[in-house]
Scaffold this motif. Sequence first.
Motif, PDB file in Angstrom:
ATOM      1  N   ILE A  44      -6.075   8.431   5.280  1.00 41.26           N
ATOM      2  CA  ILE A  44      -6.061   7.115   5.931  1.00 41.26           C
ATOM      3  C   ILE A  44      -4.718   6.932   6.628  1.00 41.26           C
ATOM      4  O   ILE A  44      -3.669   7.306   6.103  1.00 41.26           O
ATOM      5  N   LEU A  45      -4.753   6.387   7.832  1.00 42.68           N
ATOM      6  CA  LEU A  45      -3.564   6.171   8.635  1.00 42.68           C
ATOM      7  C   LEU A  45      -3.356   4.674   8.830  1.00 42.68           C
ATOM      8  O   LEU A  45      -4.231   3.982   9.350  1.00 42.68           O
ATOM      9  N   LEU A  46      -2.193   4.175   8.419  1.00 43.31           N
ATOM     10  CA  LEU A  46      -1.842   2.773   8.586  1.00 43.31           C
ATOM     11  C   LEU A  46      -1.024   2.632   9.864  1.00 43.31           C
ATOM     12  O   LEU A  46       0.054   3.224   9.991  1.00 43.31           O
ATOM     13  N   LEU A  47      -1.531   1.863  10.817  1.00 43.00           N
ATOM     14  CA  LEU A  47      -0.855   1.656  12.091  1.00 43.00           C
ATOM     15  C   LEU A  47      -0.407   0.209  12.197  1.00 43.00           C
ATOM     16  O   LEU A  47      -1.231  -0.706  12.226  1.00 43.00           O
TER      17      LEU A  47
ATOM     18  N   MET B 169      -0.884  12.360  -1.416  1.00 41.80           N
ATOM     19  CA  MET B 169      -2.258  12.018  -1.779  1.00 41.80           C
ATOM     20  C   MET B 169      -3.128  11.698  -0.566  1.00 41.80           C
ATOM     21  O   MET B 169      -4.348  11.602  -0.683  1.00 41.80           O
ATOM     22  N   GLY B 170      -2.498  11.500   0.599  1.00 44.44           N
ATOM     23  CA  GLY B 170      -3.290  11.288   1.811  1.00 44.44           C
ATOM     24  C   GLY B 170      -3.043   9.983   2.538  1.00 44.44           C
ATOM     25  O   GLY B 170      -3.892   9.532   3.314  1.00 44.44           O
ATOM     26  N   LEU B 171      -1.866   9.367   2.309  1.00 43.66           N
ATOM     27  CA  LEU B 171      -1.540   8.112   2.973  1.00 43.66           C
ATOM     28  C   LEU B 171      -0.526   8.367   4.075  1.00 43.66           C
ATOM     29  O   LEU B 171       0.575   8.858   3.832  1.00 43.66           O
ATOM     30  N   GLY B 172      -0.903   8.043   5.323  1.00 48.27           N
ATOM     31  CA  GLY B 172       0.006   8.170   6.457  1.00 48.27           C
ATOM     32  C   GLY B 172       0.286   6.806   7.055  1.00 48.27           C
ATOM     33  O   GLY B 172      -0.538   5.900   6.960  1.00 48.27           O
ATOM     34  N   ARG B 173       1.464   6.672   7.696  1.00 48.05           N
ATOM     35  CA  ARG B 173       1.802   5.356   8.232  1.00 48.05           C
ATOM     36  C   ARG B 173       2.758   5.458   9.412  1.00 48.05           C
ATOM     37  O   ARG B 173       3.650   6.303   9.437  1.00 48.05           O
TER      38      ARG B 173
ATOM     39  N   ILE C 242       0.834  -1.198   0.000  1.00 46.68           N
ATOM     40  CA  ILE C 242       0.000   0.000   0.000  1.00 46.68           C
ATOM     41  C   ILE C 242       0.875   1.257   0.000  1.00 46.68           C
ATOM     42  O   ILE C 242       0.579   2.243  -0.671  1.00 46.68           O
ATOM     43  N   SER C 243       1.978   1.201   0.754  1.00 46.46           N
ATOM     44  CA  SER C 243       2.857   2.361   0.915  1.00 46.46           C
ATOM     45  C   SER C 243       3.792   2.578  -0.263  1.00 46.46           C
ATOM     46  O   SER C 243       4.435   3.627  -0.351  1.00 46.46           O
ATOM     47  N   GLY C 244       3.914   1.574  -1.144  1.00 44.27           N
ATOM     48  CA  GLY C 244       4.819   1.694  -2.282  1.00 44.27           C
ATOM     49  C   GLY C 244       6.240   1.270  -1.977  1.00 44.27           C
ATOM     50  O   GLY C 244       7.171   1.636  -2.695  1.00 44.27           O
ATOM     51  N   LEU C 245       6.419   0.472  -0.925  1.00 45.47           N
ATOM     52  CA  LEU C 245       7.763   0.051  -0.519  1.00 45.47           C
ATOM     53  C   LEU C 245       8.188  -1.281  -1.124  1.00 45.47           C
ATOM     54  O   LEU C 245       9.364  -1.634  -1.048  1.00 45.47           O
TER      55      LEU C 245
ATOM     56  N   VAL D 101     -10.242  10.779  10.248  1.00 51.77           N
ATOM     57  CA  VAL D 101      -9.185  10.002   9.603  1.00 51.77           C
ATOM     58  C   VAL D 101      -9.541   8.515   9.636  1.00 51.77           C
ATOM     59  O   VAL D 101      -9.865   7.968  10.698  1.00 51.77           O
ATOM     60  N   THR D 102      -9.500   7.878   8.483  1.00 50.06           N
ATOM     61  CA  THR D 102      -9.704   6.435   8.401  1.00 50.06           C
ATOM     62  C   THR D 102      -8.467   5.729   8.946  1.00 50.06           C
ATOM     63  O   THR D 102      -7.342   6.176   8.729  1.00 50.06           O
TER      64      THR D 102
END
Length: 253
Positions: A169-172, A75-79, A47-50, A199-200
Amino acid sequence: MLKLENISVRFSGLVAVDNLSMEVGGKTIHSLIGPNGAGKTTVFNAISGLVKHEGRVLLDNVDITHLPVHKRVYMGLGRSFQNIIIFKYMTVLQNLMLGFHSKLDYNHFDEIFYTSKFSKNEKNARLKAIEVADILGIKSILGVYAGTLPYGYQKLIDVGRALMSEPKILLLDEPAAGLTEKESDIFKEKILKVRENGVTVLLIEHDMRMVLDISDRISVINFGKKIAEGLPQDIVNNEEVIKAYLGSVPITI
């Protein structure tokens, strides 16, 4: 808010994620659970592009599959990550402000000569850090050096830094790992507060108390494949999930 279409990740012939499709609704808390080695963090990395992968990733109906990491953040992706990196000799405020880099609009000239553009950006970063600290309940320690704080607070700083980019959206990734039961309960409340602020949240977590208490929906993977998805009460009663993951975990809901 987030849609995964037929995501597969391979490492030298090893299939880490196998044809995974999943949708995360906006302003929800969606948990991704499964045994160690099931491929959960690899999903986050896709999802993060890693990591390279097959399939598509859509964020808020926009295809971000081929975007680099920094553009996904824009674009709005946090992690957050399992292993937190805290700058111990910087204050909580300074640590948080580092997360505002994707929003900055100045160059080295502005910084060297302290132009009005630089000053405006620094002010915006500071105001955003105070706002994020207020959400996470750490406003009173903004001036404290991060390295002097307990591990639970350092985890909150890490999440706060991710929130500084104003994610949709926040990926935890296992935010409660290493926390005491009391710290975990506090952290749970902070995640709920993040969702309340629009925040999702997509959550990987082994603390099933937390997962069942705060999740709107849960997806379960094993050996890279999705084996179940549904409401918390559906998941705890799913025989395949019990066999693959929950068998040794005491569950109450």
